[in-house]
Design an enzyme around this catalytic site. Structure first.
Site, PDB file in Angstrom:
ATOM      1  N   ALA A  82      53.152  31.002  52.669  1.00 25.08           N
ATOM      2  CA  ALA A  82      53.880  32.014  53.447  1.00 25.08           C
ATOM      3  C   ALA A  82      53.782  31.636  54.912  1.00 25.08           C
ATOM      4  O   ALA A  82      52.790  31.918  55.585  1.00 25.08           O
ATOM      5  CB  ALA A  82      53.286  33.394  53.209  1.00 25.08           C
ATOM      6  N   TYR A  86      58.002  34.532  56.361  1.00 29.03           N
ATOM      7  CA  TYR A  86      57.788  34.742  54.919  1.00 29.03           C
ATOM      8  C   TYR A  86      56.481  35.481  54.638  1.00 29.03           C
ATOM      9  O   TYR A  86      56.232  35.860  53.506  1.00 29.03           O
ATOM     10  CB  TYR A  86      57.826  33.414  54.162  1.00 29.03           C
ATOM     11  CG  TYR A  86      59.236  32.906  53.901  1.00 29.03           C
ATOM     12  CD1 TYR A  86      60.125  32.715  54.953  1.00 29.03           C
ATOM     13  CD2 TYR A  86      59.673  32.607  52.617  1.00 29.03           C
ATOM     14  CE1 TYR A  86      61.397  32.242  54.728  1.00 29.03           C
ATOM     15  CE2 TYR A  86      60.959  32.137  52.382  1.00 29.03           C
ATOM     16  CZ  TYR A  86      61.813  31.950  53.445  1.00 29.03           C
ATOM     17  OH  TYR A  86      63.091  31.490  53.225  1.00 29.03           O
ATOM     18  N   VAL A 172      56.799  32.626  47.358  1.00 27.41           N
ATOM     19  CA  VAL A 172      56.268  33.913  47.820  1.00 27.41           C
ATOM     20  C   VAL A 172      57.330  35.016  47.856  1.00 27.41           C
ATOM     21  O   VAL A 172      57.002  36.206  47.758  1.00 27.41           O
ATOM     22  CB  VAL A 172      55.604  33.773  49.219  1.00 27.41           C
ATOM     23  CG1 VAL A 172      56.639  33.574  50.332  1.00 27.41           C
ATOM     24  CG2 VAL A 172      54.711  34.951  49.519  1.00 27.41           C
ATOM     25  N   ASP A 173      58.613  34.641  47.970  1.00 27.47           N
ATOM     26  CA  ASP A 173      59.651  35.674  48.034  1.00 27.47           C
ATOM     27  C   ASP A 173      59.984  36.121  46.615  1.00 27.47           C
ATOM     28  O   ASP A 173      61.119  35.964  46.124  1.00 27.47           O
ATOM     29  CB  ASP A 173      60.889  35.162  48.796  1.00 27.47           C
ATOM     30  CG  ASP A 173      61.390  33.812  48.325  1.00 27.47           C
ATOM     31  OD1 ASP A 173      60.573  33.006  47.839  1.00 27.47           O
ATOM     32  OD2 ASP A 173      62.612  33.570  48.407  1.00 27.47           O
ATOM     33  N   HIS A 193      65.582  27.863  35.364  1.00 25.39           N
ATOM     34  CA  HIS A 193      66.132  28.524  36.552  1.00 25.39           C
ATOM     35  C   HIS A 193      67.064  29.677  36.156  1.00 25.39           C
ATOM     36  O   HIS A 193      67.942  29.501  35.305  1.00 25.39           O
ATOM     37  CB  HIS A 193      66.915  27.501  37.388  1.00 25.39           C
ATOM     38  CG  HIS A 193      67.120  27.933  38.802  1.00 25.39           C
ATOM     39  ND1 HIS A 193      67.916  29.000  39.141  1.00 25.39           N
ATOM     40  CD2 HIS A 193      66.619  27.450  39.967  1.00 25.39           C
ATOM     41  CE1 HIS A 193      67.914  29.150  40.456  1.00 25.39           C
ATOM     42  NE2 HIS A 193      67.130  28.221  40.981  1.00 25.39           N
ATOM     43  N   THR A 205      72.946  21.805  39.129  1.00 28.28           N
ATOM     44  CA  THR A 205      73.035  21.211  40.472  1.00 28.28           C
ATOM     45  C   THR A 205      71.952  20.145  40.673  1.00 28.28           C
ATOM     46  O   THR A 205      71.178  20.202  41.633  1.00 28.28           O
ATOM     47  CB  THR A 205      72.938  22.307  41.552  1.00 28.28           C
ATOM     48  OG1 THR A 205      71.757  23.075  41.301  1.00 28.28           O
ATOM     49  CG2 THR A 205      74.133  23.212  41.535  1.00 28.28           C
ATOM     50  N   GLU A 263      63.062  20.744  44.638  1.00 31.13           N
ATOM     51  CA  GLU A 263      63.522  21.211  43.314  1.00 31.13           C
ATOM     52  C   GLU A 263      64.310  20.109  42.593  1.00 31.13           C
ATOM     53  O   GLU A 263      64.214  19.953  41.381  1.00 31.13           O
ATOM     54  CB  GLU A 263      64.375  22.466  43.460  1.00 31.13           C
ATOM     55  CG  GLU A 263      64.723  23.115  42.132  1.00 31.13           C
ATOM     56  CD  GLU A 263      65.324  24.497  42.324  1.00 31.13           C
ATOM     57  OE1 GLU A 263      64.571  25.485  42.327  1.00 31.13           O
ATOM     58  OE2 GLU A 263      66.558  24.578  42.492  1.00 31.13           O
TER      59      GLU A 263
HETATM   60  C1  UD2 Z   1      64.877  27.495  46.093  1.00 38.61           C
HETATM   61  C2  UD2 Z   1      63.663  27.454  45.168  1.00 38.61           C
HETATM   62  C3  UD2 Z   1      62.457  27.036  45.972  1.00 38.61           C
HETATM   63  C4  UD2 Z   1      62.683  25.713  46.653  1.00 38.61           C
HETATM   64  C5  UD2 Z   1      63.955  25.746  47.489  1.00 38.61           C
HETATM   65  C6  UD2 Z   1      64.314  24.347  47.978  1.00 38.61           C
HETATM   66  C7  UD2 Z   1      64.272  29.173  43.538  1.00 38.61           C
HETATM   67  C8  UD2 Z   1      64.134  30.579  43.132  1.00 38.61           C
HETATM   68  N1  UD2 Z   1      63.521  28.779  44.617  1.00 38.61           N
HETATM   69  O1  UD2 Z   1      64.610  28.664  46.878  1.00 38.61           O
HETATM   70  O2  UD2 Z   1      61.313  26.938  45.141  1.00 38.61           O
HETATM   71  O3  UD2 Z   1      62.763  24.681  45.692  1.00 38.61           O
HETATM   72  O4  UD2 Z   1      65.068  26.244  46.741  1.00 38.61           O
HETATM   73  O5  UD2 Z   1      65.633  24.281  48.412  1.00 38.61           O
HETATM   74  O6  UD2 Z   1      64.984  28.414  42.943  1.00 38.61           O
HETATM   75  N2  UD2 Z   1      58.659  29.090  52.842  1.00 38.61           N
HETATM   76  C9  UD2 Z   1      57.897  29.682  53.836  1.00 38.61           C
HETATM   77  N3  UD2 Z   1      58.443  29.861  55.080  1.00 38.61           N
HETATM   78  C10 UD2 Z   1      59.712  29.501  55.369  1.00 38.61           C
HETATM   79  C11 UD2 Z   1      60.491  28.898  54.365  1.00 38.61           C
HETATM   80  C12 UD2 Z   1      59.945  28.711  53.107  1.00 38.61           C
HETATM   81  O7  UD2 Z   1      56.741  30.038  53.625  1.00 38.61           O
HETATM   82  O8  UD2 Z   1      60.144  29.702  56.517  1.00 38.61           O
HETATM   83  C13 UD2 Z   1      58.051  28.836  51.511  1.00 38.61           C
HETATM   84  C14 UD2 Z   1      57.916  30.131  50.695  1.00 38.61           C
HETATM   85  O9  UD2 Z   1      56.795  30.032  49.849  1.00 38.61           O
HETATM   86  C15 UD2 Z   1      59.196  30.137  49.885  1.00 38.61           C
HETATM   87  C16 UD2 Z   1      59.362  28.657  49.576  1.00 38.61           C
HETATM   88  O10 UD2 Z   1      58.892  27.966  50.745  1.00 38.61           O
HETATM   89  O11 UD2 Z   1      59.051  30.951  48.730  1.00 38.61           O
HETATM   90  C17 UD2 Z   1      60.784  28.184  49.254  1.00 38.61           C
HETATM   91  O12 UD2 Z   1      61.684  28.542  50.266  1.00 38.61           O
HETATM   92  P1  UD2 Z   1      62.885  29.573  49.974  1.00 38.61           P
HETATM   93  O13 UD2 Z   1      62.374  30.642  49.078  1.00 38.61           O
HETATM   94  O14 UD2 Z   1      63.524  29.993  51.227  1.00 38.61           O
HETATM   95  O15 UD2 Z   1      63.861  28.657  49.172  1.00 38.61           O
HETATM   96  P2  UD2 Z   1      65.115  29.140  48.237  1.00 38.61           P
HETATM   97  O16 UD2 Z   1      65.201  30.622  48.187  1.00 38.61           O
HETATM   98  O17 UD2 Z   1      66.331  28.388  48.627  1.00 38.61           O
END
Ligand code: UD2
Length: 314
Positions: A82, A86, A172-173, A193, A205, A263
Site C-alpha cells: 500500500a 493506496y 490491497v484495493d 481473472h 489480454t 500480470e
Molecule cells: C491489475 C491487477 C494488479 C496488477 C495490475 C498491473 C487485477 C484485479 N489487478 O490491477 O494485480 O497486475 O493490473 O497492471 O487484475 N499499488 C500501490 N500504490 C499505487 C499503485 C499500486 O500500493 O499507487 C499496489 C497496490 O497493492 C495495488 C497493486 O499495486 O493493489 C496493483 O495496482 P492497481 O490495483 O492499481 O492495478 P490494477 O487495478 O490495474
C-alpha cells in the site's frame, strides 16, 4: 431370407446404438448443466485439462479440509502493498481479512508501505500477526505494481524459509466477503481473472508482441490469471517471483513494458509452469459488477476505485 434377417439385425443394432448414444449425450449435457448450476453457473468446470482442481463452493468440505491442514501446524505468509494513496484501502482490506481469511490458522501479514504512520490499527485475531515494512515511494504506479515481484522474491529468499509454509500475495484495493481458507492451499495456486473467465481464449489480454518476454502466441494459453492474488509453497512462489522479475528486467533493458505489466509475465509463467490448483472467480470478483449473478459465492473482490485520483500518474 437369411440375408434379409441379417439386414434387419444390423438395422436394429444401428437404431439401438443411436438411441443409447442420444440418451448418453443428453445425460452428459444434463449432468454438465447441473454441475454448472452448482458451481455458480459458469462453464469453467472444476478440473483443468491437466487435472488440477478449480476451487468453487460445492467442490470441497471446509471442515474436512481445515482439519487436514490444522494437523500440519502451518503458517501462511500474506503480502500486501500500500503505497501513496493506496493506504486508504488498508482498513477494509485488513478488517475484512480478519473476519474471513484463514480464521483459526497462523497468518503473518507482511505489509509494504512508504507511509508506516498511515497504517490503521486493526485488531488481529488469534495467531494472526502483522509486520509493517517500509519501502521507498515511486512515481509510477506501474513500477509499484511490477516492483512487487522483486520485493517478494527477496522476502521469500531471505526471510520466510523458517517462518512460513505457504504464501499468498494480494492486491490491497480489495475486500473479503466470505471464507478464504485452507481449500485454497496448494503447491502453486493461480486465480482466474474475474473479467475474462467467460471469454474465449483469443480474447484474453495476453502480451502479443514477440519482443516482450511475456509474449504468448495466438492459439496458446489456458486461462487468464489475475496478478491480484496468487500463492503456493514458498519454493514455488519464489521461483515464480524470481522468473517474473528477471523477465521484467529484460523487458526494461529492451525498453518494452508488457501490456498488463507483471500480470502479463505471471500469465506467461503459468502457461509453462501449470498451477497445481486454480481458484475460481469466487476468490477474486469485482465490486463494480458485484450483483451480476454470474458467481454466487463471492469471497474476495476488487473494489471500485478512481484510478486517476488514487494513482501517482496516469
Ligand atoms: C491489475 C491487477 C494488479 C496488477 C495490475 C498491473 C487485477 C484485479 N489487478 O490491477 O494485480 O497486475 O493490473 O497492471 O487484475 N499499488 C500501490 N500504490 C499505487 C499503485 C499500486 O500500493 O499507487 C499496489 C497496490 O497493492 C495495488 C497493486 O499495486 O493493489 C496493483 O495496482 P492497481 O490495483 O492499481 O492495478 P490494477 O487495478 O490495474
Amino acid at each position: 431370407m437369411r440375408r434379409q434377417s441379417v439386414h434387419f439385425f444390423l438395422f436394429g443394432m444401428f437404431v439401438g446404438l443411436s438411441l443409447s448414444g442420444l440418451i448418453l449425450l443428453s445425460y452428459t449435457s444434463w449432468f454438465r448443466n447441473q454441475q454448472m448450476d452448482e458451481l455458480g453457473g459458469t462453464d469453467i468446470g472444476s478440473l483443468t485439462p491437466w487435472l488440477a482442481p478449480v476451487v468453487w463452493e460445492g467442490t470441497f468440505d471446509s471442515i474436512m479440509v481445515d482439519s487436514i491442514f490444522k494437523q500440519q501446524n502451518i503458517t501462511i505468509a500474506t503480502t500486501v502493498f500500500a503505497l501513496g494513496k493506496y493506504t486508504r484501502f488498508l482498513k477494509d482490506f485488513l478488517e475484512s481479512a480478519e473476519e474471513h481469511y484463514f480464521v483459526g490458522f497462523r497468518v503473518h501479514y507482511h505489509l509494504f508501505t512508504d507511509q508506516p504512520k498511515a497504517v490503521p490499527e486493526v485488531k488481529m485475531g488469534e495467531n494472526h500477526h502483522l509486520t509493517v515494512r517500509r519501502v521507498p515511494s515511486l512515481d509510477r504506479w506501474q513500477d509499484i505494481s511490477m516492483g512487487r515481484m522483486e520485493i517478494l522474491e527477496k522476502l521469500i529468499k531471505n526471510e520466510l524459509a523458517n517462518e512460513a509454509d505457504y504464501i499468498f500475495c494480494l492486491d490491497v484495493d480489495t475486500k473479503f466477503y466470505g471464507r478464504w481458507g485452507a481449500e485454497s492451499l496448494g503447491r502453486l495456486v493461480g486465480v482466474i481473472h474475474p473479467w475474462f473467465f467467460d471469454y474465449p481464449r483469443d480474447q484474453f489480454t495476453y502480451e502479443r508482441r514477440p519482443e516482450s518476454q511475456a509474449f504468448i502466441p495466438a492459439g496458446e494459453g489456458d486461462y487468464y490469471y489475475t496478478a491480484a492474488a496468487f500463492g503456493g509453497s514458498l519454493d514455488d512462489v519464489h521461483n515464480l517471483t524470481k522468473t517474473c522479475w528477471e523477465q521484467l528486467k529484460i523487458d526494461a533493458a529492451n525498453s518494452i513494458e508488457a501490456i498488463w505489466h507483471e500480470e502479463s509475465h505471471l500469465n506467461k509463467y503459468f502457461l509453462y509452469n501449470k498451477p497445481s490448483k486454480l481458484l475460481s472467480p469466487e476468490y477474486l470478483w469485482r465490486d463494480i459488477r458485484i450483483s451480476s449473478g454470474q458467481v454466487k459465492n463471492i469471497r474476495f473482490s476488487h473494489v471500485a476505485k478512481n484510478n486517476a485520483e488514487v494513482r501517482p500518474n496516469l
